[in-house]
Design an enzyme around this catalytic site. Structure first.
Site, PDB file in Angstrom:
ATOM      1  N   TYR A 151       0.770  -1.246   0.000  1.00 33.37           N
ATOM      2  CA  TYR A 151       0.000   0.000   0.000  1.00 33.37           C
ATOM      3  C   TYR A 151       0.804   1.302   0.000  1.00 33.37           C
ATOM      4  O   TYR A 151       0.223   2.372  -0.150  1.00 33.37           O
ATOM      5  CB  TYR A 151      -0.979  -0.012   1.177  1.00 33.37           C
ATOM      6  CG  TYR A 151      -2.023  -1.094   1.009  1.00 33.37           C
ATOM      7  CD1 TYR A 151      -3.029  -0.955   0.070  1.00 33.37           C
ATOM      8  CD2 TYR A 151      -1.967  -2.269   1.744  1.00 33.37           C
ATOM      9  CE1 TYR A 151      -3.970  -1.955  -0.126  1.00 33.37           C
ATOM     10  CE2 TYR A 151      -2.906  -3.275   1.563  1.00 33.37           C
ATOM     11  CZ  TYR A 151      -3.904  -3.112   0.632  1.00 33.37           C
ATOM     12  OH  TYR A 151      -4.829  -4.089   0.433  1.00 33.37           O
ATOM     13  N   PHE A 448      -9.197  -4.791  10.592  1.00 37.53           N
ATOM     14  CA  PHE A 448     -10.403  -4.441   9.814  1.00 37.53           C
ATOM     15  C   PHE A 448     -10.092  -4.508   8.335  1.00 37.53           C
ATOM     16  O   PHE A 448      -8.931  -4.641   7.961  1.00 37.53           O
ATOM     17  CB  PHE A 448     -10.951  -3.057  10.199  1.00 37.53           C
ATOM     18  CG  PHE A 448     -10.097  -1.880   9.860  1.00 37.53           C
ATOM     19  CD1 PHE A 448     -10.231  -1.224   8.645  1.00 37.53           C
ATOM     20  CD2 PHE A 448      -9.139  -1.398  10.748  1.00 37.53           C
ATOM     21  CE1 PHE A 448      -9.441  -0.116   8.336  1.00 37.53           C
ATOM     22  CE2 PHE A 448      -8.354  -0.289  10.444  1.00 37.53           C
ATOM     23  CZ  PHE A 448      -8.496   0.338   9.237  1.00 37.53           C
TER      24      PHE A 448
END
Ligand code: COA
Length: 448
Positions: A151, A448
């Site tokens: 990322y 999450f």
């Protein structure tokens, strides 16, 4: 961020880019049960999980009804109703230093099928999410990452670390204060009423924690599937203060072979007060007939060693970058937090994707409140002159570095030593260290 999830359209650029390759990029309607279940199947497959049972699908229907769920579909695939790529997102709060929260955009469920990997699908999905987050008014996007190499290219960077805290039970003699309240052993499901409120307060006092979503606590408390092995193993304790008010809880399990001491493991300890935190820890490490306690995703500055006679009974293992942040709007992201000391800094932020690109003046008062202003290009010369007259220093940094210092997880001087931040005026780095310092190390205790 008061906001209707359904009001955001599908990102047209990504729709067109994937469409040009014969792929359909679609928002999944939560009311379309078969469509959402197929999406869940693909999401579970993407993360190498077992095929979901009906009870898992039921739980996921509830979770994803509150999120924006996208799938990428290949009409030529053998099972065209199953997406070949998945992603989900939702607007939510991220706790920042000073007991406040910033409007953030959580991204999850990023998977691409092995048959479609490395064709730029994840990139197309991530870029769409960042644009949607900007349109929704989020100050930053955030995620947890399976691999640390994915990322950074989209501007994300580690912003809160977590560790597994391992306690050698036989050496763990308590030396801390007694809590004024009382710990009770309770049925986990009995915590359903008290847990959300306690979790909310625990999140608010910990930078790096994100708001808990509906359904998460039900899973933690074993409500979702009470007959599953995991739920039946789950035990719970609750701390009530001296007035009988619940202030914290923990759920744990003991893993053991017959007649042998076990290991106590926990993933969830939520404390709204320091008394509650100490009392819960104490109860967990004083359980008999175990050799070790392992608390997962705990803070890197957990006070536990300071509460024991023998601090070496505690080890911090599996130290991981857990929360990844991508600043989108530096004015809102910086303005939300409280700073350690007052001062002025000019931040020249480089962002290859453009969202956070620019020069920003950060003025922090003695009380730690920030005023942040974007310096327009036309004002740059005037701002530089004003900076010189105020002798205010500055930093040149990338959007990733800004994300990593935002909550106080890493010092600006450390990133300067790594060649990733430069000082544009003498003393700016040292001032930045003091300004960005947080009294509580940022921590994220959930995936999450
Ligand atoms: C990670 C994953 C979603 C990537 O999907 P993808 O469609 O193959 O990725 P893309 O083709 O869009 O790649 C985009 C860029 O990321 C890079 N990249 C993708 N996956 C990577 C990985 N696992 N490690 C390092 N780099 C990766 C690509 O090389 C490419 O680089 P570039 O554009 O800068 O040259 C996919 O491999 C996957 O589903 N993995 C298993 C589930 C998972 O781990 N998901 C992440 C959840 S946090």
């Amino acid at each position: 961020m008061p906001f209707d999830l359904r009001s955001l359209p599908v990102d047209r650029r990504t729709e067109a880019a994937l469409g040009a390759r014969g792929l359909e990029y679609r928002l999944v309607d939560p009311a379309d049960r078969a469509g959402l279940d197929a999406w869940s199947q693909a999401d579970n497959r993407g993360f190498h999980h077992a095929r979901p049972r009906e009870s898992d699908l039921e739980h996921e229907r509830r979770i994803f009804a509150e999120r924006r769920v996208h799938g990428v579909y290949d009409p030529t695939a053998a099972e065209p109703e199953l997406p070949v790529a998945t992603i989900s997102s939702w607007p939510t709060g991220l706790s920042v230093p000073g007991g406040r929260s910033v409007d953030a955009w959580a991204v999850s469920s990023v998977t691409v099928a092995p048959t479609h990997r490395r064709k730029g699908i994840a990139r197309a999905l991530m870029e769409a999410e960042l644009r949607s987050a900007v349109d929704a008014g989020a100050a930053l996007a955030m995620l947890t990452a399976t691999e640390a190499t994915i990322y950074g290219r989209f501007g994300f960077s580690p912003a809160a670390r977590s560790a597994t805290v391992v306690v050698d039970r036989r050496r763990a003699a308590w030396a801390g204060p007694d809590a004024p309240g009382r710990v009770h052993l309770v049925d986990p499901r009995s915590l359903r009423d008290a847990a959300p409120q306690i979790a909310r307060r625990a999140v608010a006092r910990t930078p790096g924690e994100i708001d808990r979503w509906a359904g998460l606590l039900d899973r933690v408390l074993g409500v979702t599937d009470p007959e599953s092995e995991g739920a039946r193993r789950t035990r719970a304790i609750r701390y009530d203060d001296e007035h009988g008010e619940p202030q914290g809880f923990a759920t744990y399990r003991i893993v053991r072979e017959p007649d042998r001491p076990g290991v106590l493991e926990f993933d969830f300890l939520a404390a709204a007060t320091d008394d509650a935190e100490r009392a819960l820890w104490r109860t967990l490490i004083e359980v008999d007939f175990i050799t070790e306690v392992r608390g997962h995703l705990r803070s890197v500055d957990e006070p536990l060693p300071w509460l024991l006679e023998d601090p070496r009974a505690v080890r911090f293992e599996e130290l991981v970058d857990h929360l990844w942040v991508r600043v989108l709007d530096p004015v809102a992201a910086l303005g939300a937090r409280r700073f350690g000391v007052g001062g002025s800094l000019t931040l020249e932020v480089d962002d290859p994707l453009g969202h956070a690109q620019g020069t920003f003046e950060l003025e922090v008062s003695g009380s730690g409140r920030a005023e942040v202003r974007r310096v327009e290009q036309a004002d740059a010369a005037r701002a530089a002159a004003s900076r010189r007259s105020r002798q205010a220093g500055g930093l040149k940094l990338g959007v990733r570095e800004l994300g990593s210092i935002l909550l106080g997880d890493v010092r600006a001087t450390t990133l300067a030593r790594a060649g990733r931040i430069t000082e544009t005026g003498s003393g700016a780095l040292e001032l930045a260290d003091r300004m960005f310092a947080a009294s509580r190390a940022p921590q994220l205790s959930v995936w999450f």
